[in-house]
Every structure is written in structure tokens, then in C-alpha cells.
Design a protein around this motif. Structure first.
Motif: not given
Length: 258
Positions: A154-157, A165-174, A191-199
């Protein structure tokens, strides 16, 4: 006095332009950061999400002659409230909205809602990067977090309430990327390459929302993109340029001669 809903960076530029044209401007925003920018320009600013009644009361208290709705293209409720408040106060309503981006790519799939985007991302699987902000993060969390075939980024401001909110919804730091734009194609690609993004999941927020850069970077890497279409509201006349808004204001609230 002009009451302006300033939901984006270009909306804040519009507020300053209207002020420089000779009008008194009062703005509403939803973040302290946006308020600081406008107050630094000498514009009276209120922070918070206002419903139709509250907007009408603010317009009355400030002696507004026109309501200019320059809220984000996806701030559907804000626009509905602004139109209702204008109707209740018998004030002209002027809509400013950044132009849509012409998107033509075999790797782009358009959907009409956040729910549809989340379901499609779940179906595709892989590493899904969300660039849709925090407001609707719960929709994606409910459909994607915990699925064995999906990893969500999740990318955001970079705001504390977003992190909470991220922590409350269950997102880890990674799974959290907090960054302030502008975003270049090169940065998106890295960023896409770093995280291996496919979508990639994004909104049709227009050129100011860096949609072109996101899609161009994805195309270069062979990444699929899910684009959420803008909500369609009956605004009446919509202006896509600052000059159109100013001309409409001068027609409805002429400035004193000289």
C-alpha cells in the motif's frame, strides 16, 4: 466571498488565483498540511469533512456568494454535499475538475468501483501495489490481506493517521510505502522492481495524479494495471481550466469596476 472546496494541489492553486483576481476566498480542506499551505497564502481555511448542512452554515456565516467545488475527482460525497448546500442557500455552484487522462494500453483494465478493483486484483494474484490512497484501504484489506496467492503493498501519503489505519487493518511494515509526490516514471519503475510488483491498482485521477507515469512504468515492466473510473455525477457545467472558473465567477459575481 467565494467558498471553495480545495481537495487537491491544483485546487489550492486555483484558490490562490481566485484571490489574486480580487475575490475574498474561504477554503475547506481535509488535512492540516493543505490548510497550512492555504493559510500561508492568506486564505481563510477550515479543516474537516463537512456535510451539506455544515457547508450551508459555513457559507451563510462567511457571506458566500458562490460555492466552487474543486474537490478531488473521487470525492463523490463532498461534491454531493456541495451541490446540496448550494441549492439550499440558493447559491451558484461551479465545478472545477482536472481533465481525465486518455489511457490506451493493452495492460490496463478499467473497473467502476473499488470493490471491483479489489476482486479483480485478488483474481489475478501476485504482488499487488495499491496507489489508491488510504480512504478506501479497508475495502482492499478485506479482500486481499491473508489470501495465499496475494501480497499487498500500500502506497500513500506519509501521515500518522494513514500509518495507524494500515496497522489497524493488518498491514505489516513491509507492506507500507509512505511517500509524498511528485512521482516520476523512473521512481515508479524503481518501486515496482524493488517489490516485484505484478499488478498496480490506481484511480483515474488525471495528469496531476501522476496516472500517466504509473502506467508508463508498468508498461515498460510488463505489469498489469487496474484503473478505477471516476464517479459520474450530474454536476452541470464542469470547468477543466482555471480560466473557465474565473470567467464563470466574474459572470455571477462581477468584481467592482476599477
Amino acid at each position: 466571498m467565494i467558498l471553495l472546496l480545495a481537495g487537491t494541489s491544483d485546487a489550492r492553486e486555483l484558490a490562490v488565483m481566485i484571490q489574486h483576481a480580487g475575490y475574498d476566498v474561504t477554503a475547506t480542506v481535509v488535512t492540516d498540511h493543505a490548510a497550512e499551505q492555504l493559510r500561508a497564502a492568506g486564505i481563510r481555511t477550515y479543516v474537516g469533512r463537512l456535510d451539506a448542512f455544515q457547508l450551508a452554515e459555513l457559507a451563510k456565516a462567511e457571506g458566500a456568494k458562490v460555492i466552487v467545488d474543486a474537490s478531488h475527482p473521487f470525492a463523490e460525497e463532498a461534491s454531493k454535499n456541495a451541490m446540496q448546500a448550494a441549492a439550499e442557500m440558493d447559491l451558484p455552484y461551479i465545478r472545477y475538475e482536472r481533465r481525465e487522462t486518455a489511457i490506451a494500453s493493452e495492460r490496463v483494465t478499467f473497473v467502476d468501483s473499488y470493490e471491483e478493483a479489489a476482486d479483480l486484483a485478488a483474481e489475478k494474484g501476485g504482488v499487488v501495489m495499491l496507489t489508491t490512497g488510504s480512504k478506501t484501504l479497508d475495502i482492499f484489506a478485506a479482500r486481499l490481506i491473508g489470501r495465499p496467492n496475494v501480497k499487498v503493498i500500500a502506497r500513500m501519503l506519509p501521515r500518522k493517521d494513514n500509518l495507524d489505519k494500515c496497522e489497524r487493518l493488518g498491514f505489516s511494515q513491509e507492506q507500507i510505502v509512505m511517500m509524498q509526490g511528485p512521482f516520476t516514471k523512473e521512481l515508479d519503475r524503481a518501486l515496482y522492481r524493488h517489490f516485484g510488483v505484478t499488478v498496480v491498482v490506481t484511480k483515474e485521477s488525471g495528469k496531476v495524479g501522476f496516472v500517466d507515469e504509473k502506467i508508463a512504468a508498468a508498461e515498460e515492466l510488463g505489469i498489469e494495471v487496474i484503473v478505477i473510473r471516476r464517479p459520474r455525477l450530474a454536476y452541470g457545467i464542469v470547468h477543466h481550466e482555471f480560466a473557465g472558473v474565473l470567467a464563470a465567477l466574474k459572470e455571477r459575481v462581477p468584481l467592482p469596476a476599477g
